[in-house]
Scaffold this motif. Structure first.
Motif, short mmCIF file in Angstrom:
data_model
loop_
_atom_site.label_atom_id
_atom_site.label_comp_id
_atom_site.label_asym_id
_atom_site.label_seq_id
_atom_site.Cartn_x
_atom_site.Cartn_y
_atom_site.Cartn_z
N ALA A 103 9.87 -23.39 0.46
CA ALA A 103 11.15 -22.90 -0.48
C ALA A 103 12.09 -24.21 -0.43
CB ALA A 103 11.78 -21.70 0.60
N LEU A 104 12.38 -25.01 0.11
CA LEU A 104 13.26 -25.94 0.18
C LEU A 104 12.82 -27.05 -0.66
CD1 LEU A 104 14.46 -26.48 3.96
CD2 LEU A 104 15.86 -25.50 2.11
N ALA A 105 11.47 -27.27 -0.81
CA ALA A 105 11.03 -28.29 -1.65
C ALA A 105 11.05 -27.76 -3.00
CB ALA A 105 9.44 -28.41 -1.19
N ILE A 107 13.47 -25.79 -4.10
CA ILE A 107 14.79 -25.84 -4.52
C ILE A 107 15.26 -27.30 -4.85
CG2 ILE A 107 17.44 -25.70 -3.38
CD1 ILE A 107 16.22 -22.95 -1.95
N LEU A 108 14.74 -28.44 -4.10
CA LEU A 108 15.05 -29.81 -4.10
C LEU A 108 14.45 -30.10 -5.50
CD1 LEU A 108 15.83 -32.54 -2.98
CD2 LEU A 108 13.67 -32.85 -2.02
N GLY A 109 13.18 -29.89 -5.82
CA GLY A 109 12.66 -30.23 -7.07
C GLY A 109 13.48 -29.75 -8.23
N GLY A 110 13.72 -28.52 -8.13
CA GLY A 110 14.67 -27.89 -9.39
C GLY A 110 15.99 -28.59 -9.35
N ALA A 111 16.87 -28.76 -8.39
CA ALA A 111 18.04 -29.34 -8.18
C ALA A 111 17.99 -30.77 -8.84
CB ALA A 111 18.82 -29.42 -7.01
N VAL A 149 12.81 -19.20 -7.12
CA VAL A 149 11.95 -18.66 -6.20
C VAL A 149 11.98 -19.26 -4.86
CG1 VAL A 149 9.54 -19.26 -5.91
CG2 VAL A 149 10.21 -18.49 -8.15
N GLY A 150 12.46 -20.60 -4.85
CA GLY A 150 12.94 -21.18 -3.44
C GLY A 150 13.98 -20.47 -2.71
N ALA A 151 14.92 -20.01 -3.50
CA ALA A 151 16.13 -19.29 -2.90
C ALA A 151 15.53 -18.08 -2.47
CB ALA A 151 17.09 -19.00 -3.83
N ALA A 152 14.67 -17.24 -3.19
CA ALA A 152 14.13 -15.82 -2.87
C ALA A 152 13.29 -15.94 -1.71
CB ALA A 152 13.40 -15.32 -4.03
N MET A 153 12.37 -17.03 -1.55
CA MET A 153 11.53 -17.35 -0.50
C MET A 153 12.43 -17.50 0.86
SD MET A 153 8.63 -19.96 -1.98
CE MET A 153 7.91 -20.35 -0.31
N ILE A 156 13.74 -14.10 2.00
CA ILE A 156 12.71 -13.20 2.61
C ILE A 156 12.63 -13.83 4.01
CG2 ILE A 156 10.28 -12.86 2.37
CD1 ILE A 156 10.49 -12.92 -0.68
N GLU A 157 12.62 -14.97 4.11
CA GLU A 157 12.38 -15.82 5.38
C GLU A 157 13.72 -15.26 6.47
OE1 GLU A 157 11.72 -18.35 8.75
OE2 GLU A 157 10.41 -18.00 7.30
N LEU A 158 14.65 -15.36 5.94
CA LEU A 158 16.02 -14.93 6.77
C LEU A 158 15.72 -13.26 7.17
CD1 LEU A 158 18.58 -15.45 7.89
CD2 LEU A 158 19.44 -14.87 5.73
#
Length: 175
Positions: A103-105, A107-111, A149-153, A156-158
Motif C-alpha cells: 500500500a505504501l509503495a 502511494i509513494l509511486g503515485g505521489a 488503491v494504496g490508501a484503500a489498502m 482495510i489494514e487498519l
C-alpha cells in the motif's frame, strides 16, 4: 553491493514497485498527451469511460487550481515531504507486513509520479474520465489510481487486520 544484498528483499522490492508505478504513470501521460491533447476524446466504454486530456494546476479535484502559481510549489513540497516519510516508514516496516508495504509503495509511486509533473510542467496531466449521463468524476491518471488503491489498502489494514495483528503481538508477548 553488500554481501547478501538482494534487490527483491525487503524494503527494496517495495521501492521497485513504486518505480514501476512512476514508470507506468509517466508513460501513460506521455501517450495521453500524444493521443488526446489536440484530438477528440476516445470512448472506451460508451456512457461510462473515456480517455481525454486535462491539465490540473491544483491538488485533488483541482483544489486551488486558480491560485496564481504558488500552489505548484506548496503541493510539490507537501508531496516531497510525504514521500520522504513513506520511504522511512517502508524502511522500518517488518518484512512480514507485505500488505502495508504494498500500500505504501503504491502511494509513494503515485505521489512521485504526480510530483514529477508538478515540478517539470507546473501542472499534473490527467486523462481518465469516468462519467454517467450528466455526472462526471474529476479526470484522473495512473498516479491518482495508485494513491487511491494504496490508501484503500491502508484503511482495510487498519479496519480489518490491525486488531488481529495487535492481539497476536500481545499474545506472543505474554508467552
Amino acid at each position: 553491493m553488500p554481501r547478501g544484498f538482494s534487490l527483491f528483499a525487503h524494503p527494496w522490492r517495495w521501492y521497485l514497485l513504486a518505480l514501476v508505478v512512476i514508470g507506468l504513470d509517466v508513460a501513460t501521460k506521455v501517450w495521453a498527451v500524444e493521443q488526446f491533447r489536440f484530438g477528440p476524446p476516445q470512448q472506451i466504454i460508451p456512457g461510462l469511460l473515456r480517455f481525454t486530456y486535462a491539465e490540473n494546476y491544483g491538488a485533488a479535484f483541482s483544489f486551488l487550481a486558480d491560485a496564481g502559481g504558488w500552489q505548484r510549489w506548496l503541493f510539490g513540497l507537501v508531496a516531497l515531504s510525504f514521500s520522504v516519510v513513506i520511504c522511512i516508514w517502508l524502511w522500518r516496516l517488518a518484512p512480514a507486513k507485505r500488505w502495508e508495504s504494498g500500500a505504501l509503495a503504491l502511494i509513494l509511486g503515485g505521489a512521485l509520479g504526480n510530483l514529477w509533473d508538478r515540478v517539470m510542467l507546473g501542472y499534473v496531466r490527467d486523462f481518465i474520465s469516468v462519467y454517467y449521463n450528466s455526472w462526471h468524476f474529476p479526470v484522473f491518471n495512473v498516479a491518482d489510481m495508485a494513491i487511491s488503491v494504496g490508501a484503500a489498502m491502508l484503511v482495510i489494514e487498519l479496519l480489518f487486520f490491525g486488531e488481529h495483528r495487535d492481539k497476536n503481538a500481545r499474545d506472543s508477548a505474554e508467552v
